[in-house]
Design a protein around this motif. Structure first.
Motif, PDB file in Angstrom:
ATOM      1  N   MET A  12       0.823  -1.183   0.000  1.00 31.38           N
ATOM      2  CA  MET A  12       0.000   0.000   0.000  1.00 31.38           C
ATOM      3  C   MET A  12       0.871   1.252   0.000  1.00 31.38           C
ATOM      4  O   MET A  12       0.626   2.167  -0.761  1.00 31.38           O
ATOM      5  CB  MET A  12      -0.927  -0.037   1.216  1.00 31.38           C
ATOM      6  N   MET A  13       1.894   1.257   0.859  1.00 27.41           N
ATOM      7  CA  MET A  13       2.761   2.412   0.948  1.00 27.41           C
ATOM      8  C   MET A  13       3.550   2.601  -0.341  1.00 27.41           C
ATOM      9  O   MET A  13       3.811   3.718  -0.750  1.00 27.41           O
ATOM     10  CB  MET A  13       3.704   2.256   2.153  1.00 27.41           C
ATOM     11  N   ASN A  14       3.901   1.495  -0.984  1.00 26.08           N
ATOM     12  CA  ASN A  14       4.637   1.554  -2.235  1.00 26.08           C
ATOM     13  C   ASN A  14       3.798   2.249  -3.317  1.00 26.08           C
ATOM     14  O   ASN A  14       4.310   3.063  -4.076  1.00 26.08           O
ATOM     15  CB  ASN A  14       5.049   0.145  -2.672  1.00 26.08           C
ATOM     16  N   ASN A  15       2.514   1.922  -3.400  1.00 29.58           N
ATOM     17  CA  ASN A  15       1.628   2.562  -4.369  1.00 29.58           C
ATOM     18  C   ASN A  15       1.489   4.049  -4.086  1.00 29.58           C
ATOM     19  O   ASN A  15       1.433   4.865  -5.003  1.00 29.58           O
ATOM     20  CB  ASN A  15       0.243   1.909  -4.354  1.00 29.58           C
ATOM     21  N   PHE A  16       1.407   4.410  -2.819  1.00 34.07           N
ATOM     22  CA  PHE A  16       1.308   5.817  -2.445  1.00 34.07           C
ATOM     23  C   PHE A  16       2.544   6.582  -2.899  1.00 34.07           C
ATOM     24  O   PHE A  16       2.444   7.687  -3.432  1.00 34.07           O
ATOM     25  CB  PHE A  16       1.110   5.956  -0.928  1.00 34.07           C
ATOM     26  N   ASN A  17       3.716   5.993  -2.704  1.00 31.82           N
ATOM     27  CA  ASN A  17       4.964   6.641  -3.132  1.00 31.82           C
ATOM     28  C   ASN A  17       5.013   6.788  -4.650  1.00 31.82           C
ATOM     29  O   ASN A  17       5.489   7.798  -5.173  1.00 31.82           O
ATOM     30  CB  ASN A  17       6.172   5.852  -2.636  1.00 31.82           C
ATOM     31  N   GLU A  18       4.537   5.775  -5.359  1.00 36.31           N
ATOM     32  CA  GLU A  18       4.501   5.856  -6.825  1.00 36.31           C
ATOM     33  C   GLU A  18       3.555   6.961  -7.285  1.00 36.31           C
ATOM     34  O   GLU A  18       3.871   7.712  -8.206  1.00 36.31           O
ATOM     35  CB  GLU A  18       4.077   4.512  -7.408  1.00 36.31           C
ATOM     36  N   ILE A  19       2.392   7.042  -6.664  1.00 36.29           N
ATOM     37  CA  ILE A  19       1.418   8.088  -7.019  1.00 36.29           C
ATOM     38  C   ILE A  19       1.994   9.460  -6.711  1.00 36.29           C
ATOM     39  O   ILE A  19       1.866  10.397  -7.502  1.00 36.29           O
ATOM     40  CB  ILE A  19       0.080   7.865  -6.278  1.00 36.29           C
ATOM     41  N   GLN A  20       2.662   9.577  -5.584  1.00 31.76           N
ATOM     42  CA  GLN A  20       3.274  10.841  -5.199  1.00 31.76           C
ATOM     43  C   GLN A  20       4.371  11.234  -6.197  1.00 31.76           C
ATOM     44  O   GLN A  20       4.467  12.390  -6.603  1.00 31.76           O
ATOM     45  CB  GLN A  20       3.841  10.723  -3.791  1.00 31.76           C
ATOM     46  N   LYS A  21       5.182  10.275  -6.620  1.00 32.52           N
ATOM     47  CA  LYS A  21       6.245  10.557  -7.597  1.00 32.52           C
ATOM     48  C   LYS A  21       5.644  10.953  -8.948  1.00 32.52           C
ATOM     49  O   LYS A  21       6.108  11.900  -9.586  1.00 32.52           O
ATOM     50  CB  LYS A  21       7.153   9.342  -7.765  1.00 32.52           C
ATOM     51  N   MET A  22       4.581  10.239  -9.363  1.00 27.04           N
ATOM     52  CA  MET A  22       3.920  10.590 -10.626  1.00 27.04           C
ATOM     53  C   MET A  22       3.340  11.997 -10.568  1.00 27.04           C
ATOM     54  O   MET A  22       3.419  12.762 -11.528  1.00 27.04           O
ATOM     55  CB  MET A  22       2.798   9.591 -10.949  1.00 27.04           C
ATOM     56  N   SER A  23       2.782  12.343  -9.435  1.00 29.47           N
ATOM     57  CA  SER A  23       2.208  13.669  -9.264  1.00 29.47           C
ATOM     58  C   SER A  23       3.287  14.743  -9.352  1.00 29.47           C
ATOM     59  O   SER A  23       3.107  15.769 -10.005  1.00 29.47           O
ATOM     60  CB  SER A  23       1.491  13.736  -7.917  1.00 29.47           C
ATOM     61  N   LYS A  24       4.420  14.484  -8.700  1.00 36.55           N
ATOM     62  CA  LYS A  24       5.536  15.438  -8.757  1.00 36.55           C
ATOM     63  C   LYS A  24       6.069  15.554 -10.179  1.00 36.55           C
ATOM     64  O   LYS A  24       6.330  16.654 -10.663  1.00 36.55           O
ATOM     65  CB  LYS A  24       6.651  15.006  -7.807  1.00 36.55           C
ATOM     66  N   ASP A  25       6.236  14.427 -10.850  1.00 33.14           N
ATOM     67  CA  ASP A  25       6.719  14.437 -12.230  1.00 33.14           C
ATOM     68  C   ASP A  25       5.768  15.207 -13.139  1.00 33.14           C
ATOM     69  O   ASP A  25       6.198  15.975 -13.999  1.00 33.14           O
ATOM     70  CB  ASP A  25       6.907  13.016 -12.755  1.00 33.14           C
ATOM     71  N   SER A  26       4.486  15.008 -12.939  1.00 28.52           N
ATOM     72  CA  SER A  26       3.483  15.717 -13.745  1.00 28.52           C
ATOM     73  C   SER A  26       3.565  17.218 -13.512  1.00 28.52           C
ATOM     74  O   SER A  26       3.479  18.008 -14.454  1.00 28.52           O
ATOM     75  CB  SER A  26       2.076  15.218 -13.419  1.00 28.52           C
ATOM     76  N   MET A  27       3.728  17.615 -12.275  1.00 27.68           N
ATOM     77  CA  MET A  27       3.841  19.042 -11.955  1.00 27.68           C
ATOM     78  C   MET A  27       5.108  19.627 -12.569  1.00 27.68           C
ATOM     79  O   MET A  27       5.091  20.734 -13.115  1.00 27.68           O
ATOM     80  CB  MET A  27       3.828  19.253 -10.445  1.00 27.68           C
ATOM     81  N   ASP A  28       6.211  18.884 -12.498  1.00 29.67           N
ATOM     82  CA  ASP A  28       7.468  19.349 -13.101  1.00 29.67           C
ATOM     83  C   ASP A  28       7.314  19.536 -14.610  1.00 29.67           C
ATOM     84  O   ASP A  28       7.777  20.526 -15.175  1.00 29.67           O
ATOM     85  CB  ASP A  28       8.602  18.380 -12.805  1.00 29.67           C
ATOM     86  N   MET A  29       6.641  18.582 -15.253  1.00 25.48           N
ATOM     87  CA  MET A  29       6.429  18.687 -16.700  1.00 25.48           C
ATOM     88  C   MET A  29       5.543  19.880 -17.035  1.00 25.48           C
ATOM     89  O   MET A  29       5.794  20.607 -18.000  1.00 25.48           O
ATOM     90  CB  MET A  29       5.814  17.401 -17.247  1.00 25.48           C
ATOM     91  N   ALA A  30       4.508  20.080 -16.253  1.00 16.31           N
ATOM     92  CA  ALA A  30       3.608  21.206 -16.495  1.00 16.31           C
ATOM     93  C   ALA A  30       4.343  22.533 -16.338  1.00 16.31           C
ATOM     94  O   ALA A  30       4.157  23.454 -17.140  1.00 16.31           O
ATOM     95  CB  ALA A  30       2.415  21.140 -15.552  1.00 16.31           C
TER      96      ALA A  30
END
Length: 110
Positions: free
Chosen positions: A1-19
């Motif tokens: 569960m925690m692993n998925n949360f970290n992945e979602i958090q990283k994807m969110s950060k990556d998306s913000m960086d790209m934007a």
């Protein structure tokens, strides 16, 4: 569960960086286009003023028509050239704004 949360958090950060990167590219592109348009307007105004002075100084109707025809021709050619240049700038802006998303789209395509 925690692993998925970290992945979602990283994807969110990556998306913000790209934007933010995309927004920065767009901002720079729009500034360059605005500067180009301002330069063209200034040049066009100066050429128009010179043409009116030449028209007023004409000694005959023939030279007045010639001065007007020359101005119309150079104005049209300048306008077409400027619109071509701005079109290329808009194309480059679109490409630069899209670049940050190329990697992400490739990931989803797999």
């Amino acid at each position: 569960m925690m692993n998925n949360f970290n992945e979602i958090q990283k994807m969110s950060k990556d998306s913000m960086d790209m934007a933010m990167e995309s927004f920065g590219s767009m901002s720079k592109g729009f500034q360059a286009i605005a500067a180009e348009v301002a330069d063209y307007q200034k040049k066009s105004f100066e050429e128009g003023t010179a043409a009116v002075e030449k028209l007023v100084a004409s000694k005959s109707i023939d030279t007045a028509f010639e001065a007007q025809a020359d101005y119309v021709k150079t104005s049209y050619e300048g306008f077409v050239g400027e619109m071509t240049k701005i079109g290329e700038m808009v194309t480059d802006l679109s490409k630069d704004a899209y670049k940050p998303y190329e990697g992400m789209i490739g990931k989803f395509g797999k």
